[in-house]
Enzyme design. Sequence first.
Site, PDB file in Angstrom:
ATOM      1  N   GLU A 123     -16.772 -26.642  25.776  1.00 58.77           N
ATOM      2  CA  GLU A 123     -15.471 -26.689  25.115  1.00 58.77           C
ATOM      3  C   GLU A 123     -14.334 -26.945  26.102  1.00 58.77           C
ATOM      4  O   GLU A 123     -13.452 -27.756  25.843  1.00 58.77           O
ATOM      5  CB  GLU A 123     -15.229 -25.386  24.336  1.00 58.77           C
ATOM      6  N   HIS A 162     -11.814 -35.339  20.326  1.00 59.75           N
ATOM      7  CA  HIS A 162     -12.520 -34.164  20.846  1.00 59.75           C
ATOM      8  C   HIS A 162     -13.935 -34.081  20.286  1.00 59.75           C
ATOM      9  O   HIS A 162     -14.909 -33.913  21.037  1.00 59.75           O
ATOM     10  CB  HIS A 162     -11.734 -32.903  20.494  1.00 59.75           C
ATOM     11  N   GLU A 163     -14.060 -34.190  18.975  1.00 60.88           N
ATOM     12  CA  GLU A 163     -15.394 -34.041  18.375  1.00 60.88           C
ATOM     13  C   GLU A 163     -16.305 -35.199  18.764  1.00 60.88           C
ATOM     14  O   GLU A 163     -17.509 -35.002  18.965  1.00 60.88           O
ATOM     15  CB  GLU A 163     -15.282 -33.916  16.851  1.00 60.88           C
ATOM     16  N   GLY A 173     -11.376 -26.041  13.178  1.00 55.45           N
ATOM     17  CA  GLY A 173     -10.704 -27.327  13.087  1.00 55.45           C
ATOM     18  C   GLY A 173     -11.675 -28.434  12.738  1.00 55.45           C
ATOM     19  O   GLY A 173     -11.389 -29.284  11.902  1.00 55.45           O
ATOM     20  N   ALA A 174     -12.834 -28.427  13.380  1.00 57.85           N
ATOM     21  CA  ALA A 174     -13.849 -29.450  13.135  1.00 57.85           C
ATOM     22  C   ALA A 174     -15.130 -29.027  13.834  1.00 57.85           C
ATOM     23  O   ALA A 174     -15.138 -28.106  14.645  1.00 57.85           O
ATOM     24  CB  ALA A 174     -13.383 -30.815  13.644  1.00 57.85           C
ATOM     25  N   MET A 175     -16.214 -29.737  13.532  1.00 60.84           N
ATOM     26  CA  MET A 175     -17.509 -29.399  14.119  1.00 60.84           C
ATOM     27  C   MET A 175     -18.215 -30.683  14.503  1.00 60.84           C
ATOM     28  O   MET A 175     -18.305 -31.614  13.713  1.00 60.84           O
ATOM     29  CB  MET A 175     -18.336 -28.586  13.108  1.00 60.84           C
ATOM     30  N   GLU A 176     -18.750 -30.705  15.742  1.00 60.15           N
ATOM     31  CA  GLU A 176     -19.264 -31.924  16.352  1.00 60.15           C
ATOM     32  C   GLU A 176     -20.714 -32.212  16.037  1.00 60.15           C
ATOM     33  O   GLU A 176     -21.390 -32.904  16.814  1.00 60.15           O
ATOM     34  CB  GLU A 176     -19.098 -31.838  17.873  1.00 60.15           C
ATOM     35  N   ASN A 177     -21.244 -31.739  14.919  1.00 68.10           N
ATOM     36  CA  ASN A 177     -22.653 -31.967  14.579  1.00 68.10           C
ATOM     37  C   ASN A 177     -23.064 -33.409  14.880  1.00 68.10           C
ATOM     38  O   ASN A 177     -22.344 -34.344  14.546  1.00 68.10           O
ATOM     39  CB  ASN A 177     -22.877 -31.701  13.084  1.00 68.10           C
TER      40      ASN A 177
END
Length: 843
Positions: free
Chosen positions: A324, A301-302, A265-269
């Site tokens: 998570e 969330h991210e 869905g997405a990535m929190e880099n």
Amino acid sequence: MPALKEIFRKDYQAPDFWVTDVSLKFVLSPNATLVTTELKLSKNTETTSRTLVLNGTEHSQLLSLRINDTAVALDDIQYVEHDIHLKDLQDDELAVTLSNQLDPANNSALEGLYLSNKIFCSDCEPEGFRNITYYPDRPDIMAKYTVIIIADKATCPILLSNGNLVEAKDLDNGLHQAVWHDPFPKPSYLFALVAGDLGYIEDKHIRPDGSPVQLRIYAAHNEVDKCHYALGALKRAMKWDEDRFDLVCDVDQYNIVAIHDFNGGAMENKGLNIFNAKYVLANSEIATDADFETIESIIGHEYFHNWTGNRVTCRDWFQLSLQEGLTVFRDQEFTSDLRHRGLKRIDDVKMLRAYQFPEDAGRLKHPIRPESYVEMRNFYTTTVYEKGAEVVRLYQTLLGEEGFKKGLTHYLNKFDGTAATCDDFLISMAEANHEDLSGFEHWYSQAGTPRVQVAKEITENGIKLTFKQLLCSEGSNLQPQWIPIRFALIGSEDKIIYEDTFILKSWEESITLPCKETNVALSLFRDFSAPVIVDYPYTEEELMKIAFFETDYFARWEAAQRYISELIASEQTWEEKQAKFIAPFNNLLQECRQEPSFYALFFTLPDPISIQSTTAEKDLAKIWEQRGNLIQYAAKTYEAQWLEIYQSQMIGNASARDLKNSVLNYLATLPNHEVTVAKQYEAATNMTDRMAALRASVLNNHSTAKTLLTNFLEKYKAYPSVVDKWFALQVSSPYITLEVLNHLRHHGEFNSHNPNRVRSLLGALGQNKVALYQQPQLFYPWLLDNIMMIDKINPQVAARLATPFSQLDFLKQSDQDAIRNLVKAQLANQLSTNLAEQLSKSL
């Protein structure tokens, strides 16, 4: 079938060397990207061995390697599988320099560095960084990164990485360069790089001290105008985290990029979030009201990961739920505070029961902190995320909002800049609140959904409640779990006369309530106070009283769902079921305008799988038929009232649309209202109403459905996320046929390399258990064959599509045996480790 090597939590060992600084230089090219890596390392004084492991893969071609000032001949390098092992390194401080070459254009697995629609993009969680360069690719190694990106300026005018842009300049031959530095130590899975021709919108967030954070969202030039809602959601998330938890954004530049080819869905880099475009791009023309809420939640969330995941990360991947589960809980609270807490709780429980409960009951069940894994990518599950969030919520239930905030603050202060464990979080919560939480840890180590049996007894001292917990986890040393039980008594005057929270810590405990009334309804697990299955012999009268007179939204909805499920599964005559089903509607139809969104949920019957899993009736086809007949009977009986409500909600906000489209689902079952559905589709001014009409037409098998589907695709074929809806809706129909599946599989809009499109077809079929139940020996082989095809392109996506093969218990034994024989036959073939593990466990 590949040999499956199992990795165990108990075998964790700290590395022999820590990495303190990383310098990366990329010279980007679609088929020959050159990566130069410089590492500064220091000896871990707590280990005695001196081996440096640099993880790698077959996708990276090593060109050179130096240790300090000494070149290492490539032929002298010792490999274990694809990892480089440098042994007996005597220096306590090391400098390792290496160069390698990548082929991003042919990276169809979308892990590491890949090319998507001419955009260079990275995805490194959990172990994708080793596809970029050789590195000790594990979450407990945190380092500061400096990244130099060189690319053709005409095709890649935008060059992004983590942290702060410290230099940008033009070079010779049409090239240009950007240098980024991230001052915060981070694990390799949080590394990010994006380069290409992108547009952006921007804004600022002003922190409490008055300093600004520059915010930008990047997307394809023709999609930038659809990023405004996401940008607003980001600002709301930043403000909420400041207000709720005193957590302030710690970077001066915060960037988000929307990419269409993305596995998750997405990535929190850190400072550079990379998003699946479907969770960024939105306006009322292409996004439903539900899509807007989902986008807001995922944006939040991210961002929330910036503290719970980035500043404090997990020591090893067994601890994934530490960040998570915690961050899912935080995004749930964000949505609850900004929207409607009761409705959000219902939505979260519906999701948990639809996806996580079956996982907990199936052959892939595991604790939220697993003890072993073969392929880490397979542990990005609803158990780790959603059940993990429920376990985090238990802390707040036990300690209160202020106690939870105090514990979270203590945890972040104590472990800032380090890699922590689930035990560290538990201990922090206990320390901050001066509470003994010993025994709570069993939620982390025991798989399966607990079942709580409740008995009520009228005694001379009051009402005696006995609670007994049963676990479905395997093992000989199971321990009782802490289960908070929020409950209330509704008295004879239809008002709550007693409410409390009891913490069940033993296998069985009893309490006596000082209540002299005997005609009371017992409302259990209000607000879904623990992720359990409840066994209590509710009477129909009790359920009706709770549904109408409880003050807790979840409890009301739950009582109505249980009432309908048990009615459908009962042995009563059809006439008795009809009468009892429509009895409440006189009041409901009069009250529904007061809270349209809540009553829209109230009117929505439990899905067939939910009824099958919670009642004695196991014939899914029978459940589906009776459920549909009851809806149609209520539609016909109250047709005039439904129509009046429907017309009264034609103009309004999202809440009005919720109610109107819930009512449409009733009217759509009547032949004379096929035209009503078609008119709504044609007149719709937003995607919510248009999609609701199209869904009603398809799921009721209307004669106009095919025409509407053709029109819909023609109108929206330029919007990938909307085309995904078009595929998924058809596959979700109980009337789906193999002919339609094959047509969609070979349709010109189907793209086997795009994860969203693949999930919209194969993933939707895997969730359509009504269809699977009716023709299992037709649909399961088709699904398995296509998963095999996807495995050759993208193993991570293929493995996640295999879940239905671990959840066959609702089928006849002969069908289960036939399907498992198919799986066994495929396991003899050459599969990815990802898929082989999932299919092996399904047996």
